[in-house]
Design an enzyme around this catalytic site. Sequence first.
Site, PDB file in Angstrom:
ATOM      1  N   TYR A  96       0.774  -1.241   0.092  1.00  0.00           N
ATOM      2  CA  TYR A  96      -0.183  -0.052  -0.105  1.00  0.00           C
ATOM      3  C   TYR A  96       0.780   1.204  -0.173  1.00  0.00           C
ATOM      4  CZ  TYR A  96       1.092  -0.146   5.093  1.00  0.00           C
ATOM      5  OH  TYR A  96       1.445  -0.329   6.191  1.00  0.00           O
ATOM      6  N   ASN A 145       9.209  -5.082  10.332  1.00  0.00           N
ATOM      7  CA  ASN A 145       9.975  -3.974  10.485  1.00  0.00           C
ATOM      8  C   ASN A 145      11.185  -4.240  11.245  1.00  0.00           C
ATOM      9  OD1 ASN A 145       7.576  -1.653  10.096  1.00  0.00           O
ATOM     10  ND2 ASN A 145       6.438  -2.845  11.568  1.00  0.00           N
ATOM     11  N   TYR A 147      13.863  -3.038  13.494  1.00  0.00           N
ATOM     12  CA  TYR A 147      14.293  -1.621  14.183  1.00  0.00           C
ATOM     13  C   TYR A 147      15.720  -1.712  14.544  1.00  0.00           C
ATOM     14  CZ  TYR A 147       9.096  -1.014  14.590  1.00  0.00           C
ATOM     15  OH  TYR A 147       7.804  -0.710  14.245  1.00  0.00           O
ATOM     16  N   HIS A 156       0.468   6.352  15.062  1.00  0.00           N
ATOM     17  CA  HIS A 156      -0.505   6.052  13.770  1.00  0.00           C
ATOM     18  C   HIS A 156      -1.583   4.981  14.142  1.00  0.00           C
ATOM     19  CE1 HIS A 156       2.223   2.298  13.675  1.00  0.00           C
ATOM     20  NE2 HIS A 156       1.189   1.939  13.083  1.00  0.00           N
ATOM     21  N   ASP A 158      -3.350   2.152  12.190  1.00  0.00           N
ATOM     22  CA  ASP A 158      -3.194   1.298  10.938  1.00  0.00           C
ATOM     23  C   ASP A 158      -4.665   1.701  10.078  1.00  0.00           C
ATOM     24  OD1 ASP A 158      -1.288   0.186  12.433  1.00  0.00           O
ATOM     25  OD2 ASP A 158      -1.835  -1.935  11.623  1.00  0.00           O
ATOM     26  N   HIS A 216      -1.151   4.135  18.106  1.00  0.00           N
ATOM     27  CA  HIS A 216       0.332   3.240  18.804  1.00  0.00           C
ATOM     28  C   HIS A 216       1.368   3.649  18.171  1.00  0.00           C
ATOM     29  CE1 HIS A 216      -1.498   0.850  15.508  1.00  0.00           C
ATOM     30  NE2 HIS A 216      -0.259   0.351  15.183  1.00  0.00           N
ATOM     31  N   ARG A 228      15.156  -4.749  17.028  1.00  0.00           N
ATOM     32  CA  ARG A 228      14.026  -5.597  17.309  1.00  0.00           C
ATOM     33  C   ARG A 228      13.300  -5.726  15.923  1.00  0.00           C
ATOM     34  NH1 ARG A 228       8.458  -3.614  17.821  1.00  0.00           N
ATOM     35  NH2 ARG A 228       7.262  -5.426  18.306  1.00  0.00           N
TER      36      ARG A 228
HETATM   37  C1  OGA Z   1       3.093  -1.178  12.350  1.00  0.00           C
HETATM   38  C2  OGA Z   1       3.023  -1.195  13.696  1.00  0.00           C
HETATM   39  C3  OGA Z   1       4.324  -2.046  15.506  1.00  0.00           C
HETATM   40  C4  OGA Z   1       5.532  -2.939  15.830  1.00  0.00           C
HETATM   41  O1  OGA Z   1       3.657  -1.647  11.425  1.00  0.00           O
HETATM   42  O2  OGA Z   1       2.034  -0.658  11.868  1.00  0.00           O
HETATM   43  O3  OGA Z   1       2.289  -0.649  14.185  1.00  0.00           O
HETATM   44  O4  OGA Z   1       5.463  -3.562  16.770  1.00  0.00           O
HETATM   45  N1  OGA Z   1       4.034  -1.916  14.258  1.00  0.00           N
HETATM   46  O5  OGA Z   1       6.468  -2.722  15.125  1.00  0.00           O
HETATM   47 MN    MN Z   2       0.488  -0.193  13.493  1.00  0.00          MN
END
Ligand code: OGA
Ligand code: MN
Length: 352
Positions: A96, A145, A147, A156, A158, A216, A228
């Site tokens: 998206y 993700n 990190y 944000h 979702d 969140h 992470r």
């Molecule tokens: C997302 C999100 C939370 C996380 O990618 O929309 O909220 O724990 N990730 O990485």
């Molecule tokens: Mn999210």
Amino acid sequence: MSPPYGGVQARATWALAADDCKPVGRAHDELSLKERAHKVEESLTLYSGFYGEAECQQIEQFVDATAIGVAAGHFHAPGTVDPTPHRTKYFFGIGYTYGSGSGKEELIPEGTVDPIPTWLEQLVIAPLVQKGMVPRGWVDSAVMNDYRLGGSIVAHVDPPQLFARPIFAASFFCPAQLVFGASFDPERRKPPVYSQPMPRGSVLSMDGYAADCETHGMRPEDMFGTRRVSIVLRHVLQEAPRVGLKSHGERQDINEADRSALIRQVQGRWRDPSSRYFYEVRHLKVFVSEIQDGDQEPTRKATWRLAPREHGLVCNRGLLAPDGVSPGRLEWSPLRRTSSDVTWVWLSADVA
Ligand code: OGA
Ligand code: MN
């Protein structure tokens, strides 16, 4: 909430009405912090130890292999990976765009994002299916993700127009917490309304109020270690808005004959201008190979699909419209709006 393994079938779609977030007759900000915290807590379910030690290790190895594969240029879809200095995002399944502001997010056409990798399907998603938490095939979008120290994801929600609830997030490597309703300004003026621990090997399910009515995010101080990885598993709504290619400026619908002509014109062997990548088009398949350093012969890297669409042919996040075809040269434009709107070119590699 305690974690019984409940299924999602009963409410696969959660229609968001902003009004659902407010108690009748009161504004959102009239809810006390305590009430908000309670409503968040109530709509979250943490499954700790969902993946055991051995599963975590295996998944983490595949995460590493994915990251290394990307760094080594093994992924060919430029949009699958979104790197930022402290966080790399990988989109799988259905992608998206962020559109031009919040609430404008749209899906990009199917087939333009790499499919969900088999390891992710088998090791991360299948256990949710086995426990009856989601129907088979329900998860059709996976975002990973990665990190690093100092990484964060800003507050944000979702996009409710894109994703069904609940939303699942699996956590690996170091523990972290997800903060609800917190501000990300330097002074941290608004502390979290609620903080949800996300230990390694856990799955967090976000539903209802937590998913729709509070933001969140994860601030750098919410990550307890140097790396992470979260894998966010979601179901895309059938009625979700899709990128309308028409809004992309001059794109025009083409007819059946134009499409057939395009398909004929792309058949054969092509290369990128540096002659590193080769694309062999046979029918609606594209066999991608790469000449690796020191090698004479190309190595097979990937197989892509050509998808006939209303405006031309779509392949690996690119669109080929009739005006992109000239003798010995194909010019692709990105399906997804990007800041630079760069196009890319294939040159004929057919031996004359
Ligand atoms: C997302 C999100 C939370 C996380 O990618 O929309 O909220 O724990 N990730 O990485
Ligand atoms: Mn999210």
